[in-house]
Design a protein around this motif. Structure first.
Motif, mmCIF file in Angstrom:
data_model
loop_
_atom_site.group_PDB
_atom_site.id
_atom_site.type_symbol
_atom_site.label_atom_id
_atom_site.label_comp_id
_atom_site.label_asym_id
_atom_site.label_seq_id
_atom_site.Cartn_x
_atom_site.Cartn_y
_atom_site.Cartn_z
ATOM 1 N N ALA A 17 -6.266 -91.474 19.377
ATOM 2 C CA ALA A 17 -7.168 -92.435 20.226
ATOM 3 C C ALA A 17 -6.535 -93.771 20.037
ATOM 4 C CB ALA A 17 -8.628 -92.407 19.885
ATOM 5 N N PRO A 18 -6.658 -94.759 20.911
ATOM 6 C CA PRO A 18 -6.202 -95.937 20.688
ATOM 7 C C PRO A 18 -6.677 -96.673 19.626
ATOM 8 C CG PRO A 18 -6.709 -95.779 23.221
ATOM 9 C CD PRO A 18 -7.161 -94.627 22.090
ATOM 10 N N PRO A 19 -5.879 -97.543 18.650
ATOM 11 C CA PRO A 19 -6.373 -97.967 17.737
ATOM 12 C C PRO A 19 -7.110 -98.992 17.789
ATOM 13 C CG PRO A 19 -3.841 -98.662 18.012
ATOM 14 C CD PRO A 19 -4.443 -97.503 19.154
ATOM 15 N N VAL A 20 -8.016 -99.445 16.714
ATOM 16 C CA VAL A 20 -9.001 -100.451 16.930
ATOM 17 C C VAL A 20 -8.169 -102.067 16.589
ATOM 18 C CG1 VAL A 20 -11.057 -101.732 15.750
ATOM 19 C CG2 VAL A 20 -10.988 -99.096 16.132
ATOM 20 N N ASP A 21 -7.175 -101.800 15.771
ATOM 21 C CA ASP A 21 -6.334 -103.066 15.338
ATOM 22 C C ASP A 21 -5.237 -102.766 15.212
ATOM 23 O OD1 ASP A 21 -5.587 -105.392 14.298
ATOM 24 O OD2 ASP A 21 -6.220 -105.134 12.188
ATOM 25 N N PRO A 22 -4.566 -102.551 16.600
ATOM 26 C CA PRO A 22 -2.946 -102.303 16.497
ATOM 27 C C PRO A 22 -2.108 -103.040 15.771
ATOM 28 C CG PRO A 22 -3.681 -103.067 18.653
ATOM 29 C CD PRO A 22 -5.035 -102.900 17.952
ATOM 30 N N TRP A 23 -1.415 -102.350 15.015
ATOM 31 C CA TRP A 23 -0.190 -103.321 14.111
ATOM 32 C C TRP A 23 0.904 -103.154 15.235
ATOM 33 C CZ3 TRP A 23 -0.844 -100.677 8.656
ATOM 34 C CH2 TRP A 23 -1.610 -101.204 7.888
ATOM 35 N N PRO A 24 1.714 -104.520 15.071
ATOM 36 C CA PRO A 24 2.999 -104.821 15.845
ATOM 37 C C PRO A 24 3.977 -104.010 15.156
ATOM 38 C CG PRO A 24 2.308 -106.628 14.366
ATOM 39 C CD PRO A 24 1.208 -105.580 14.492
ATOM 40 N N ALA A 25 5.270 -104.047 15.794
ATOM 41 C CA ALA A 25 6.234 -103.360 15.199
ATOM 42 C C ALA A 25 6.696 -104.052 13.807
ATOM 43 C CB ALA A 25 7.689 -103.492 16.188
ATOM 44 N N GLY A 26 7.197 -103.227 12.960
ATOM 45 C CA GLY A 26 7.517 -103.766 11.449
ATOM 46 C C GLY A 26 6.938 -102.921 10.518
ATOM 47 N N VAL A 27 7.188 -103.432 9.306
ATOM 48 C CA VAL A 27 6.772 -102.584 8.171
ATOM 49 C C VAL A 27 5.462 -103.174 7.652
ATOM 50 C CG1 VAL A 27 7.232 -101.796 5.746
ATOM 51 C CG2 VAL A 27 9.132 -101.964 7.261
ATOM 52 N N HIS A 28 4.363 -102.316 7.316
ATOM 53 C CA HIS A 28 3.014 -102.663 7.031
ATOM 54 C C HIS A 28 2.785 -101.908 5.780
ATOM 55 C CE1 HIS A 28 2.421 -104.619 10.857
ATOM 56 N NE2 HIS A 28 3.193 -103.554 11.505
ATOM 57 N N ALA A 29 2.275 -102.915 4.802
ATOM 58 C CA ALA A 29 1.656 -102.076 3.331
ATOM 59 C C ALA A 29 0.280 -101.717 3.558
ATOM 60 C CB ALA A 29 1.905 -103.156 2.274
ATOM 61 N N LEU A 30 -0.120 -100.667 3.413
ATOM 62 C CA LEU A 30 -1.430 -100.201 3.546
ATOM 63 C C LEU A 30 -2.325 -100.666 2.326
ATOM 64 C CD1 LEU A 30 -0.186 -98.245 5.495
ATOM 65 C CD2 LEU A 30 -1.631 -96.498 4.882
ATOM 66 N N GLU A 31 -3.607 -101.073 2.552
ATOM 67 C CA GLU A 31 -4.461 -101.579 1.341
ATOM 68 C C GLU A 31 -5.449 -100.431 0.924
ATOM 69 O OE1 GLU A 31 -6.194 -105.160 2.479
ATOM 70 O OE2 GLU A 31 -4.440 -106.051 2.853
ATOM 71 N N LEU A 32 -4.854 -99.634 -0.399
ATOM 72 C CA LEU A 32 -5.393 -98.432 -0.724
ATOM 73 C C LEU A 32 -6.296 -98.650 -2.052
ATOM 74 C CD1 LEU A 32 -3.002 -95.735 0.489
ATOM 75 C CD2 LEU A 32 -5.107 -96.298 1.525
ATOM 76 N N GLY A 33 -5.641 -99.701 -2.588
ATOM 77 C CA GLY A 33 -6.298 -99.996 -4.083
ATOM 78 C C GLY A 33 -5.791 -99.034 -5.068
ATOM 79 N N GLY A 34 -6.122 -99.232 -6.464
ATOM 80 C CA GLY A 34 -5.823 -98.472 -7.420
ATOM 81 C C GLY A 34 -4.246 -98.304 -7.938
ATOM 82 N N GLY A 35 -3.446 -99.381 -7.503
ATOM 83 C CA GLY A 35 -2.175 -99.244 -7.542
ATOM 84 C C GLY A 35 -1.110 -98.642 -6.805
ATOM 85 N N ALA A 36 -1.930 -97.986 -5.813
ATOM 86 C CA ALA A 36 -1.059 -96.991 -4.846
ATOM 87 C C ALA A 36 -0.252 -97.923 -3.850
ATOM 88 C CB ALA A 36 -2.008 -96.489 -4.093
ATOM 89 N N GLU A 37 0.961 -97.394 -3.479
ATOM 90 C CA GLU A 37 1.869 -98.171 -2.919
ATOM 91 C C GLU A 37 2.215 -97.191 -1.615
ATOM 92 O OE1 GLU A 37 6.109 -100.467 -2.515
ATOM 93 O OE2 GLU A 37 5.194 -99.885 -4.677
ATOM 94 N N VAL A 38 1.809 -97.879 -0.332
ATOM 95 C CA VAL A 38 2.636 -96.860 0.778
ATOM 96 C C VAL A 38 2.810 -97.916 1.831
ATOM 97 C CG1 VAL A 38 1.429 -95.285 2.448
ATOM 98 C CG2 VAL A 38 0.599 -95.111 0.216
#
Length: 224
Positions: A17-38
């Motif tokens: 489905a179409p995203p609610v908050d579409p990200w533009p082209a490029g590299v994005h860091a997800l905010e997952l907490g707990g020291g996780a890096e994605v």
């Protein structure tokens, strides 16, 4: 941590489905907490459902290395790349037992839906990351339709759900994970287990070759 993480099962299913908050082209860091890096690499173009490749780095690696290895060619083909970092020096299955890294990936897949739309998914990796992909992929064949394994050492699927297609490449001069007891053995084992296997051997060492990435992506997407 969800109980399914210990069994290697992923519960999240990125929507088309179409995203609610579409990200533009490029590299994005997800905010997952707990020291996780994605990291998530979004290719150029208008927001639309795109193929998603989850890619695991080798032992001691980091997400940026995954993106450097497969990101440029994935972007050319309109493929999203999700690159997690292992919680320890290598992935949880290899360092002990499944759990934390599976849970982080599941959380990342759940978060994707707000920013990108996904049409299909595959999992891949290099070295220890390839071994991890060959373990999680067959355990989640209802999510991943293919596994792209670059110089894997072993496979240890905790369960089998579905039969994703398997693509394995290995160098004949690999001194880290010798081809005889790694790539060739794994290709034969998956073939004997009724998986559709494509095996690509090359003259070289323990590396991810750009031409190998291009071939793997074309094989997966049906464009080669």
């Amino acid at each position: 941590m969800p109980a399914s993480a210990a069994s290697g099962r992923l519960d999240s299913r990125p929507p088309a489905a179409p995203p609610v908050d579409p990200w533009p082209a490029g590299v994005h860091a997800l905010e997952l907490g707990g020291g996780a890096e994605v990291l998530l690499a979004v290719p150029p173009g208008e927001p639309a459902p795109r193929p998603l490749l989850v890619f695991f780095h080798g032992a001691g690696g980091e997400p940026a290395q995954s993106l450097a290895a497969v990101g440029p060619m994935a972007a050319e083909r309109g493929v999203l790349v999700l690159a997690p970092r292992s919680g320890a020096a290598t992935w949880d299955l290899i360092s002990g037992r499944l759990g934390r890294d599976v849970a982080v990936l599941d959380a990342a897949l759940a978060q994707l839906g707000a920013h990108v739309a996904v049409s299909r998914s595959a999992v891949g990796g290099f070295s220890d990351g390839a071994s991890y992909a060959l373990s999680l992929g067959p355990a989640n064949g209802d999510l991943f339709d293919a596994v792209l394994a670059f110089s894997p050492g072993f496979a240890g699927p905790p369960v089998q759900v579905g039969t994703p297609r398997i693509w394995i490449t290995h160098g004949t001069g690999d001194r880290v994970l010798p081809v005889d007891r790694c790539g060739r053995r794994l290709a034969a084992a998956f073939d004997a287990s009724a998986y559709a296997v494509t095996y690509d051997e090359f003259d070289g060492g323990h590396v991810v070759r750009p031409e190998g990435v291009a071939t793997a992506l074309g094989w997966w997407l049906g464009t080669s």
